[in-house]
Design a protein around this motif. Structure first.
Motif, mmCIF file in Angstrom:
data_model
loop_
_atom_site.group_PDB
_atom_site.id
_atom_site.type_symbol
_atom_site.label_atom_id
_atom_site.label_comp_id
_atom_site.label_asym_id
_atom_site.label_seq_id
_atom_site.Cartn_x
_atom_site.Cartn_y
_atom_site.Cartn_z
ATOM 1 N N VAL A 58 2.935 -0.577 -9.638
ATOM 2 C CA VAL A 58 4.339 -0.886 -8.905
ATOM 3 C C VAL A 58 4.792 -1.794 -9.997
ATOM 4 N N ALA A 59 6.818 -0.840 -10.351
ATOM 5 C CA ALA A 59 7.188 -2.345 -11.032
ATOM 6 C C ALA A 59 7.698 -3.089 -9.973
ATOM 7 N N GLY A 60 8.939 -4.371 -10.495
ATOM 8 C CA GLY A 60 9.312 -4.422 -10.514
ATOM 9 C C GLY A 60 8.785 -5.240 -8.343
ATOM 10 N N ASN A 61 9.139 -5.348 -7.484
ATOM 11 C CA ASN A 61 8.567 -6.191 -6.059
ATOM 12 C C ASN A 61 8.189 -4.845 -5.071
ATOM 13 N N PRO A 62 6.762 -5.334 -5.168
ATOM 14 C CA PRO A 62 5.913 -4.499 -4.567
ATOM 15 C C PRO A 62 6.131 -4.125 -2.697
ATOM 16 N N VAL A 63 6.211 -6.093 -2.721
ATOM 17 C CA VAL A 63 6.752 -5.553 -0.979
ATOM 18 C C VAL A 63 8.220 -4.423 -0.636
ATOM 19 N N LEU A 64 9.095 -5.174 -1.749
ATOM 20 C CA LEU A 64 10.363 -4.339 -1.108
ATOM 21 C C LEU A 64 10.361 -3.203 -1.470
ATOM 22 N N ARG A 65 9.931 -2.840 -2.531
ATOM 23 C CA ARG A 65 9.675 -1.398 -2.733
ATOM 24 C C ARG A 65 8.929 -0.449 -1.827
ATOM 25 N N GLY A 66 7.977 -1.184 -0.685
ATOM 26 C CA GLY A 66 7.284 -0.531 0.781
ATOM 27 C C GLY A 66 8.312 -0.065 1.082
ATOM 28 N N ALA A 67 9.605 -1.415 1.790
ATOM 29 C CA ALA A 67 10.011 -1.013 2.337
ATOM 30 C C ALA A 67 10.942 -0.345 2.310
ATOM 31 N N ALA A 96 1.116 -1.212 -0.156
ATOM 32 C CA ALA A 96 0.198 -0.182 0.145
ATOM 33 C C ALA A 96 0.967 1.120 0.358
ATOM 34 N N LEU A 97 1.505 1.268 0.781
ATOM 35 C CA LEU A 97 2.932 2.135 0.880
ATOM 36 C C LEU A 97 3.153 2.216 -0.563
ATOM 37 N N ALA A 98 4.170 1.352 -1.292
ATOM 38 C CA ALA A 98 4.502 1.583 -2.926
ATOM 39 C C ALA A 98 3.538 2.486 -3.633
ATOM 40 N N GLU A 99 1.939 1.738 -4.101
ATOM 41 C CA GLU A 99 1.197 2.062 -4.565
ATOM 42 C C GLU A 99 0.773 3.302 -3.946
ATOM 43 N N HIS A 100 1.082 4.095 -3.010
ATOM 44 C CA HIS A 100 0.387 5.280 -2.784
ATOM 45 C C HIS A 100 1.756 6.412 -2.872
ATOM 46 N N SER A 101 2.944 5.826 -3.016
ATOM 47 C CA SER A 101 3.787 6.415 -3.339
ATOM 48 C C SER A 101 4.646 7.399 -5.058
ATOM 49 N N TYR A 102 4.449 5.432 -5.561
ATOM 50 C CA TYR A 102 4.681 5.669 -7.250
ATOM 51 C C TYR A 102 3.672 4.721 -8.049
ATOM 52 N N ALA A 151 -1.777 4.540 -6.335
ATOM 53 C CA ALA A 151 -2.713 5.389 -5.622
ATOM 54 C C ALA A 151 -2.346 6.713 -5.862
ATOM 55 N N ALA A 152 -1.390 6.695 -6.171
ATOM 56 C CA ALA A 152 -0.578 8.280 -5.508
ATOM 57 C C ALA A 152 -1.540 9.125 -6.468
ATOM 58 N N GLY A 153 -1.418 10.398 -5.172
ATOM 59 C CA GLY A 153 -2.804 11.231 -4.948
ATOM 60 C C GLY A 153 -3.979 10.860 -4.364
ATOM 61 N N HIS A 154 -3.844 9.422 -3.888
ATOM 62 C CA HIS A 154 -5.485 9.467 -2.919
ATOM 63 C C HIS A 154 -4.880 9.104 -1.757
ATOM 64 N N GLN A 155 -5.869 9.249 -1.053
ATOM 65 C CA GLN A 155 -5.439 9.421 0.761
ATOM 66 C C GLN A 155 -6.008 8.410 1.293
ATOM 67 N N ASP A 156 -6.696 7.788 0.807
ATOM 68 C CA ASP A 156 -8.637 6.943 0.860
ATOM 69 C C ASP A 156 -9.089 5.577 -0.043
ATOM 70 N N PHE A 157 -7.501 4.625 0.306
ATOM 71 C CA PHE A 157 -7.964 3.540 -0.765
ATOM 72 C C PHE A 157 -7.122 2.334 0.021
ATOM 73 N N GLY A 165 -4.219 9.152 4.774
ATOM 74 C CA GLY A 165 -2.694 9.072 4.184
ATOM 75 C C GLY A 165 -1.860 8.279 4.991
ATOM 76 N N ARG A 166 -3.412 7.514 5.475
ATOM 77 C CA ARG A 166 -2.330 6.982 6.999
ATOM 78 C C ARG A 166 -2.933 5.373 6.912
ATOM 79 N N LEU A 167 -1.265 4.229 7.113
ATOM 80 C CA LEU A 167 -1.856 3.211 7.370
ATOM 81 C C LEU A 167 -3.073 2.843 8.282
ATOM 82 N N HIS A 168 -4.305 1.915 7.477
ATOM 83 C CA HIS A 168 -4.764 1.218 9.299
ATOM 84 C C HIS A 168 -4.066 0.245 9.196
#
Length: 379
Positions: free
Chosen positions: A353-362, A193-199, A202-208, A225-228
């Motif tokens: 998200v290109a590549g490994n999305p978990v790694l990109r979010g980390a 979710a962090l990766a989708e939100h950053s680039y 979901a970029a530009g979305h605060q609720d998804f 804009g915060r993880l639940h």
């Protein structure tokens, strides 16, 4: 109690932070450009850049031709000023990526976690990545580890993980003793979710929400804009969603026994296609005809609609191997199916998200921590 006005030291720190963030986002910039965008005078901007350059946080990255006068130096954040590590832990492998402070990935390695001790496995993998990248272990300012387990939001420790039994309460403390206090463990789909939100989508979305459809089912929820994460860290365990027509689990220690998991897990999707147990579900979805995708979408829509009527996120991102393989075709069919059974009618889109999305979010999470440390301690 009396309050003192802002001191020159505090103002310098605030100006430094603003300049560094601006150079990351829009750099390289000349001294004049930095002054214009921050509202600082040329003299103050020059002093700021000299101070940051002396501390190794900023470097000259080229020149910009001007009029008849000399070329203006271009300044950028020094990539080598700090590094971070992002990790994804799976039963069959441990992947590490190291990125510099600008976010550029300098190395990515995957190792076999043949040692049953997670602390030794993580340390060995990080050390190997650093050696490959010629980065000192002491230069790493933050480590974020993604795992399939449920992470306690209060302690930051793993409460439980079905397929990683060695990752349990106490692992975080041991990791911090070995690698330092900047180690963080996070649920893998939350990192997606962090990766989708950053680039990503979901970029530009605060609720998804991110719906992870794969071997297991997961949900990453971002609200305002915060993880639940939920009180216990269990928010998003959508595989346990009760589904009409599917049996309720009799033993929650069996990870494949959740009703929604039974409906959309790999075994179920192979059964829909009449494929043998060894068939790759991603290939079945990628190459599936319209009828098969309609059936898969109808099943995924059950979970998506349940989420939508409770959270009304407006946007659902399909990820995991099923979501990635289905792409736009599957996402459109899920959106249509949800619209038939859900009054809120959210948009449904595939991951971007290109590549490994978990790694990109980390790495997103690790960079946020590292920049807070580095950029807040400049004077």
């Amino acid at each position: 109690m009396s309050r003192s006005p802002g001191t020159p030291r505090l103002l310098r720190r605030l100006n430094d932070r603003a300049a560094l963030e601006l150079l990351l986002a829009d750099g390289p910039l000349t001294r004049a450009e930095l002054g214009e965008r921050t509202g600082l005078s040329k003299v103050t901007a020059g002093q700021l850049l000299a101070r940051l350059e002396e501390r190794g946080l900023v470097e000259v990255a080229g020149e910009r031709a001007g009029g008849r006068g000399p070329h203006a130096a271009l300044y950028a954040v020094a990539p080598s000023s700090a590094y971070v590590a992002g990790l994804e832990v799976l039963p069959h492998g441990l992947t590490v990526a190291v990125a510099d402070i600008t976010g550029r990935i300098v190395v990515e390695v995957t190792v076999d976690p043949d040692d049953g001790d997670p602390v030794k496995a993580v340390h060995s993998a990080v050390a190997r990545a650093c050696e490959t990248a010629d980065v000192g272990l002491s230069q790493l300012r933050a480590f974020v580890i993604g795992t399939r387990g449920v992470v306690d939001p209060g302690s930051g420790d793993v409460r439980w993980s079905y397929d990683l039994p060695a990752w349990h309460v106490g692992v975080l403390a041991s990791l911090r003793q070995t690698l330092g206090p900047s180690v963080t463990i996070e649920n893998d789909v939350n990192l997606v979710a962090l990766a989708e939100h950053s680039y990503g989508a979901a970029a530009g979305h605060q609720d998804f929400v991110v719906m992870w459809a794969g071997v297991g089912q997961g949900l990453g929820v971002m609200l305002g804009g915060r993880l639940h994460r939920g009180i216990t860290g269990g928010a998003g365990e959508i595989g346990w969603l009760p589904v009409p027509g599917e049996p309720l689990p009799s033993d929650v220690s069996e990870p494949q026994s959740g009703s929604f998991q039974r409906l959309v897990g790999h075994d179920a999707l192979r059964g829909l296609a009449g494929a043998p147990s060894g068939a790759t579900v991603a290939d079945l979805v990628r190459d599936g005809d319209a009828a098969y995708l309609d059936a898969v979408a109808g099943r995924l829509a059950v979970g998506a609609a349940a989420v939508a009527v409770v959270l009304d996120p407006g946007l659902i991102v399909l990820s995991g191997d099923v979501g990635r393989a289905g792409g736009e075709r599957l996402a459109a069919k899920v959106e249509e199916a949800v619209a038939r059974i859900c009054p809120s009618q959210p948009r449904v889109v595939p991951t971007r998200v290109a590549g490994n999305p978990v790694l990109r979010g980390a790495l997103v999470a690790a960079l946020e921590q590292a920049r807070e440390q580095v950029f807040s301690d400049t004077v």
